[in-house]
Write a protein that holds these residues in place. Structure first.
Motif, PDB file in Angstrom:
ATOM      1  N   GLN A 106      29.751 -36.562 -54.809  1.00 36.89           N
ATOM      2  CA  GLN A 106      29.225 -38.108 -53.773  1.00 36.89           C
ATOM      3  C   GLN A 106      30.683 -38.855 -53.297  1.00 36.89           C
ATOM      4  N   ASN A 107      30.872 -38.492 -51.902  1.00 34.96           N
ATOM      5  CA  ASN A 107      32.702 -38.576 -51.323  1.00 34.96           C
ATOM      6  C   ASN A 107      32.758 -40.038 -51.375  1.00 34.96           C
ATOM      7  N   ASP A 108      33.691 -40.111 -51.814  1.00 37.86           N
ATOM      8  CA  ASP A 108      34.314 -41.464 -51.906  1.00 37.86           C
ATOM      9  C   ASP A 108      35.461 -41.904 -50.739  1.00 37.86           C
ATOM     10  N   ILE A 109      35.422 -41.274 -50.125  1.00 37.01           N
ATOM     11  CA  ILE A 109      36.676 -41.415 -48.889  1.00 37.01           C
ATOM     12  C   ILE A 109      35.767 -41.966 -47.557  1.00 37.01           C
ATOM     13  N   SER A 110      36.105 -43.809 -47.487  1.00 36.10           N
ATOM     14  CA  SER A 110      35.618 -43.576 -46.035  1.00 36.10           C
ATOM     15  C   SER A 110      35.642 -44.080 -44.990  1.00 36.10           C
ATOM     16  N   LEU A 111      34.774 -43.865 -44.060  1.00 35.48           N
ATOM     17  CA  LEU A 111      35.296 -43.867 -42.924  1.00 35.48           C
ATOM     18  C   LEU A 111      36.083 -44.427 -41.816  1.00 35.48           C
ATOM     19  N   VAL A 112      36.470 -44.584 -40.239  1.00 33.11           N
ATOM     20  CA  VAL A 112      37.452 -45.730 -39.852  1.00 33.11           C
ATOM     21  C   VAL A 112      36.590 -46.338 -39.332  1.00 33.11           C
ATOM     22  N   SER A 113      34.975 -46.378 -39.209  1.00 39.68           N
ATOM     23  CA  SER A 113      34.865 -47.701 -38.502  1.00 39.68           C
ATOM     24  C   SER A 113      34.671 -48.545 -40.450  1.00 39.68           C
ATOM     25  N   GLN A 114      34.847 -48.080 -41.281  1.00 34.69           N
ATOM     26  CA  GLN A 114      34.569 -49.583 -42.715  1.00 34.69           C
ATOM     27  C   GLN A 114      35.946 -50.378 -42.656  1.00 34.69           C
ATOM     28  N   ILE A 115      37.011 -49.550 -42.124  1.00 35.64           N
ATOM     29  CA  ILE A 115      38.178 -50.101 -42.515  1.00 35.64           C
ATOM     30  C   ILE A 115      39.188 -50.723 -40.897  1.00 35.64           C
ATOM     31  N   LEU A 116      38.674 -50.496 -39.930  1.00 37.69           N
ATOM     32  CA  LEU A 116      39.105 -50.637 -38.626  1.00 37.69           C
ATOM     33  C   LEU A 116      39.045 -51.876 -38.253  1.00 37.69           C
ATOM     34  N   ILE A 117      40.366 -51.961 -37.381  1.00 41.37           N
ATOM     35  CA  ILE A 117      40.693 -53.443 -37.046  1.00 41.37           C
ATOM     36  C   ILE A 117      39.679 -53.788 -36.263  1.00 41.37           C
ATOM     37  N   PRO A 118      38.244 -55.062 -36.160  1.00 41.17           N
ATOM     38  CA  PRO A 118      37.381 -55.280 -34.544  1.00 41.17           C
ATOM     39  C   PRO A 118      38.507 -55.468 -33.695  1.00 41.17           C
ATOM     40  N   LEU A 119      38.250 -55.384 -32.725  1.00 37.93           N
ATOM     41  CA  LEU A 119      38.886 -55.245 -30.912  1.00 37.93           C
ATOM     42  C   LEU A 119      38.725 -57.324 -31.634  1.00 37.93           C
ATOM     43  N   ASP A 120      38.865 -57.783 -31.724  1.00 40.63           N
ATOM     44  CA  ASP A 120      38.770 -59.582 -31.607  1.00 40.63           C
ATOM     45  C   ASP A 120      39.749 -60.210 -32.425  1.00 40.63           C
ATOM     46  N   GLN A 121      40.369 -59.013 -33.304  1.00 35.96           N
ATOM     47  CA  GLN A 121      41.642 -59.287 -34.409  1.00 35.96           C
ATOM     48  C   GLN A 121      41.903 -58.514 -34.238  1.00 35.96           C
ATOM     49  N   TYR A 122      42.313 -57.713 -32.925  1.00 31.43           N
ATOM     50  CA  TYR A 122      43.559 -56.952 -32.848  1.00 31.43           C
ATOM     51  C   TYR A 122      43.937 -57.197 -31.472  1.00 31.43           C
ATOM     52  N   PRO A 123      44.803 -57.271 -30.963  1.00 29.12           N
ATOM     53  CA  PRO A 123      46.020 -57.545 -30.074  1.00 29.12           C
ATOM     54  C   PRO A 123      45.750 -56.699 -29.055  1.00 29.12           C
ATOM     55  N   HIS A 124      45.282 -57.429 -27.792  1.00 28.58           N
ATOM     56  CA  HIS A 124      45.149 -56.464 -27.002  1.00 28.58           C
ATOM     57  C   HIS A 124      44.693 -58.075 -25.520  1.00 28.58           C
ATOM     58  N   LEU A 125      45.993 -57.388 -24.768  1.00 24.79           N
ATOM     59  CA  LEU A 125      45.136 -57.862 -22.355  1.00 24.79           C
ATOM     60  C   LEU A 125      44.676 -57.056 -21.686  1.00 24.79           C
ATOM     61  N   LEU A 126      44.370 -57.284 -20.581  1.00 23.12           N
ATOM     62  CA  LEU A 126      43.980 -56.655 -19.657  1.00 23.12           C
ATOM     63  C   LEU A 126      44.853 -56.973 -19.091  1.00 23.12           C
TER      64      LEU A 126
END
Length: 174
Positions: free
Chosen positions: A2-22
Protein backbone atom coordinates in the motif's frame (compact mmCIF):
# COMPACT_ATOMS: atom_id res chain seq x y z
CA UNK A 1 2.15 -2.98 -0.98
CA UNK A 2 0.00 0.00 0.00
CA UNK A 3 1.24 3.46 -0.92
CA UNK A 4 0.96 5.88 2.04
CA UNK A 5 2.07 8.91 0.03
CA UNK A 6 -0.89 11.25 -0.44
CA UNK A 7 -2.15 12.93 -3.57
CA UNK A 8 -2.10 16.67 -4.18
CA UNK A 9 -5.90 16.82 -3.93
CA UNK A 10 -5.77 15.47 -0.37
CA UNK A 11 -3.74 18.37 1.03
CA UNK A 12 -4.29 21.29 -1.36
CA UNK A 13 -5.57 24.57 -0.01
CA UNK A 14 -8.94 25.10 -1.73
CA UNK A 15 -9.25 28.25 -3.78
CA UNK A 16 -11.85 29.75 -1.44
CA UNK A 17 -9.22 29.61 1.34
CA UNK A 18 -6.19 30.71 -0.73
CA UNK A 19 -5.62 34.39 -1.57
CA UNK A 20 -6.70 35.10 -5.14
CA UNK A 21 -7.96 38.08 -7.11
CA UNK A 22 -9.21 38.93 -10.55
CA UNK A 23 -6.59 40.43 -12.86
CA UNK A 24 -8.34 43.83 -13.11
CA UNK A 25 -8.53 44.47 -9.36
CA UNK A 26 -6.30 47.16 -7.84
CA UNK A 27 -3.05 46.31 -6.08
CA UNK A 28 -4.55 47.90 -2.97
CA UNK A 29 -6.98 44.96 -2.85
CA UNK A 30 -4.02 42.57 -3.04
CA UNK A 31 -2.40 44.29 -0.06
CA UNK A 32 -5.63 44.07 1.94
CA UNK A 33 -6.08 40.40 1.08
CA UNK A 34 -2.56 39.48 2.16
CA UNK A 35 -2.88 41.46 5.40
CA UNK A 36 -6.16 39.70 6.21
CA UNK A 37 -4.45 36.31 5.92
CA UNK A 38 -2.10 36.53 8.85
CA UNK A 39 -1.60 35.67 12.48
CA UNK A 40 -4.07 36.87 15.09
CA UNK A 41 -1.52 39.31 16.51
CA UNK A 42 -1.04 40.85 13.04
CA UNK A 43 2.73 40.32 13.06
CA UNK A 44 3.05 37.51 10.51
CA UNK A 45 1.56 36.79 7.10
CA UNK A 46 0.52 33.28 6.09
CA UNK A 47 1.01 33.86 2.35
CA UNK A 48 3.53 35.74 0.24
CA UNK A 49 1.63 35.58 -3.03
CA UNK A 50 -1.80 35.90 -4.56
CA UNK A 51 -3.01 33.81 -7.45
CA UNK A 52 -4.55 35.89 -10.25
CA UNK A 53 -7.50 34.66 -12.31
CA UNK A 54 -9.61 35.90 -15.18
CA UNK A 55 -13.41 36.02 -15.21
CA UNK A 56 -13.57 32.30 -16.07
CA UNK A 57 -11.60 31.22 -12.96
CA UNK A 58 -8.62 30.41 -15.14
CA UNK A 59 -5.17 31.09 -13.75
CA UNK A 60 -3.49 33.98 -15.57
CA UNK A 61 -0.66 34.80 -13.18
CA UNK A 62 0.46 35.45 -9.64
CA UNK A 63 1.66 38.47 -7.74
CA UNK A 64 4.24 38.18 -4.98
CA UNK A 65 4.74 40.49 -2.01
CA UNK A 66 8.01 41.45 -3.73
CA UNK A 67 6.09 42.42 -6.90
CA UNK A 68 3.69 44.59 -4.90
CA UNK A 69 6.51 46.36 -3.08
CA UNK A 70 8.42 46.83 -6.32
CA UNK A 71 5.33 48.39 -7.91
CA UNK A 72 5.20 50.94 -5.08
CA UNK A 73 8.88 51.89 -5.36
CA UNK A 74 10.29 50.85 -8.74
CA UNK A 75 13.05 53.43 -8.39
CA UNK A 76 14.60 51.69 -5.38
CA UNK A 77 13.29 48.13 -5.56
CA UNK A 78 13.31 47.63 -9.34
CA UNK A 79 16.23 46.32 -11.32
CA UNK A 80 17.39 49.71 -12.61
CA UNK A 81 20.06 51.47 -10.59
CA UNK A 82 20.83 55.15 -10.32
CA UNK A 83 24.35 56.51 -10.13
CA UNK A 84 23.54 60.15 -9.37
CA UNK A 85 23.47 60.25 -5.55
CA UNK A 86 26.23 58.52 -3.60
CA UNK A 87 25.78 58.24 0.13
CA UNK A 88 25.23 55.76 2.98
CA UNK A 89 25.84 52.87 0.58
CA UNK A 90 26.48 50.38 3.36
CA UNK A 91 22.99 50.81 4.82
CA UNK A 92 20.76 52.18 2.04
CA UNK A 93 20.53 52.32 -1.71
CA UNK A 94 20.99 55.75 -3.25
CA UNK A 95 17.28 56.58 -3.34
CA UNK A 96 15.88 54.77 -0.32
CA UNK A 97 17.07 57.39 2.14
CA UNK A 98 15.48 60.14 0.05
CA UNK A 99 12.12 58.34 -0.22
CA UNK A 100 11.66 57.13 3.37
CA UNK A 101 9.28 59.95 4.28
CA UNK A 102 7.12 59.55 1.18
CA UNK A 103 6.41 55.82 1.63
CA UNK A 104 2.75 56.14 2.68
CA UNK A 105 1.93 58.71 0.05
CA UNK A 106 3.57 56.66 -2.70
CA UNK A 107 1.84 53.44 -1.63
CA UNK A 108 -1.57 55.09 -1.76
CA UNK A 109 -0.82 56.57 -5.18
CA UNK A 110 0.30 53.25 -6.66
CA UNK A 111 -2.44 51.19 -4.97
CA UNK A 112 -4.87 51.99 -7.80
CA UNK A 113 -2.74 50.17 -10.38
CA UNK A 114 -4.27 46.89 -11.46
CA UNK A 115 -2.87 43.56 -10.39
CA UNK A 116 -2.31 42.51 -14.00
CA UNK A 117 0.14 45.42 -14.49
CA UNK A 118 2.56 43.85 -12.01
CA UNK A 119 1.77 40.13 -11.93
CA UNK A 120 4.08 37.55 -13.40
CA UNK A 121 3.19 34.62 -15.59
CA UNK A 122 1.56 31.75 -13.75
CA UNK A 123 3.53 29.01 -12.14
CA UNK A 124 3.27 25.65 -13.79
CA UNK A 125 0.05 24.17 -12.48
CA UNK A 126 -0.45 20.60 -11.34
CA UNK A 127 -3.43 18.28 -11.29
CA UNK A 128 -4.99 17.15 -8.03
CA UNK A 129 -4.43 13.49 -8.92
CA UNK A 130 -0.65 13.96 -8.95
CA UNK A 131 1.37 12.36 -6.15
CA UNK A 132 2.98 14.60 -3.57
CA UNK A 133 6.44 13.36 -4.51
CA UNK A 134 5.88 14.33 -8.14
CA UNK A 135 4.60 17.79 -7.12
CA UNK A 136 7.64 18.19 -4.85
CA UNK A 137 9.94 17.22 -7.71
CA UNK A 138 8.37 19.93 -9.90
CA UNK A 139 8.68 22.53 -7.12
CA UNK A 140 12.35 21.79 -6.54
CA UNK A 141 13.16 21.67 -10.27
CA UNK A 142 11.30 24.93 -10.98
CA UNK A 143 12.44 26.70 -7.79
CA UNK A 144 8.87 27.24 -6.57
CA UNK A 145 7.45 26.82 -3.08
CA UNK A 146 3.80 26.98 -4.20
CA UNK A 147 2.05 25.49 -7.21
CA UNK A 148 -1.49 26.18 -8.41
CA UNK A 149 -3.77 23.18 -8.71
CA UNK A 150 -6.16 23.08 -11.65
CA UNK A 151 -8.82 20.74 -12.94
CA UNK A 152 -9.91 21.11 -16.58
CA UNK A 153 -8.04 24.46 -16.78
CA UNK A 154 -10.03 25.83 -13.82
CA UNK A 155 -8.09 26.86 -10.72
CA UNK A 156 -9.15 24.78 -7.72
CA UNK A 157 -6.49 25.76 -5.16
CA UNK A 158 -2.80 25.62 -4.40
CA UNK A 159 -0.27 23.30 -2.82
CA UNK A 160 2.70 24.52 -0.80
CA UNK A 161 6.06 22.90 -0.18
CA UNK A 162 5.70 23.28 3.60
CA UNK A 163 2.46 21.28 3.51
CA UNK A 164 4.14 18.53 1.48
CA UNK A 165 7.01 18.59 3.98
CA UNK A 166 4.52 18.14 6.83
CA UNK A 167 3.22 14.95 5.23
CA UNK A 168 6.52 13.56 4.00
CA UNK A 169 8.42 14.61 7.13
CA UNK A 170 6.11 12.49 9.26
CA UNK A 171 7.57 9.40 7.55
CA UNK A 172 11.06 10.40 8.69
CA UNK A 173 10.42 10.65 12.42
CA UNK A 174 10.74 7.81 14.88
Amino acid sequence: MQNDISLVSQILIPLDQYPHLLENEPIGSAVTLLLENGSADGRHLYYDEILVTNGNSQLVGHILVKDILTSFFPSILGTATSGIYEGKKEHFTDLSILLEDSFRRECRRQAAHTVKMHMTKPHRSVDGSMSLLHALEIMVKDGESTLPVTENNVLTGAIRMQDIFRVLGSYCTI
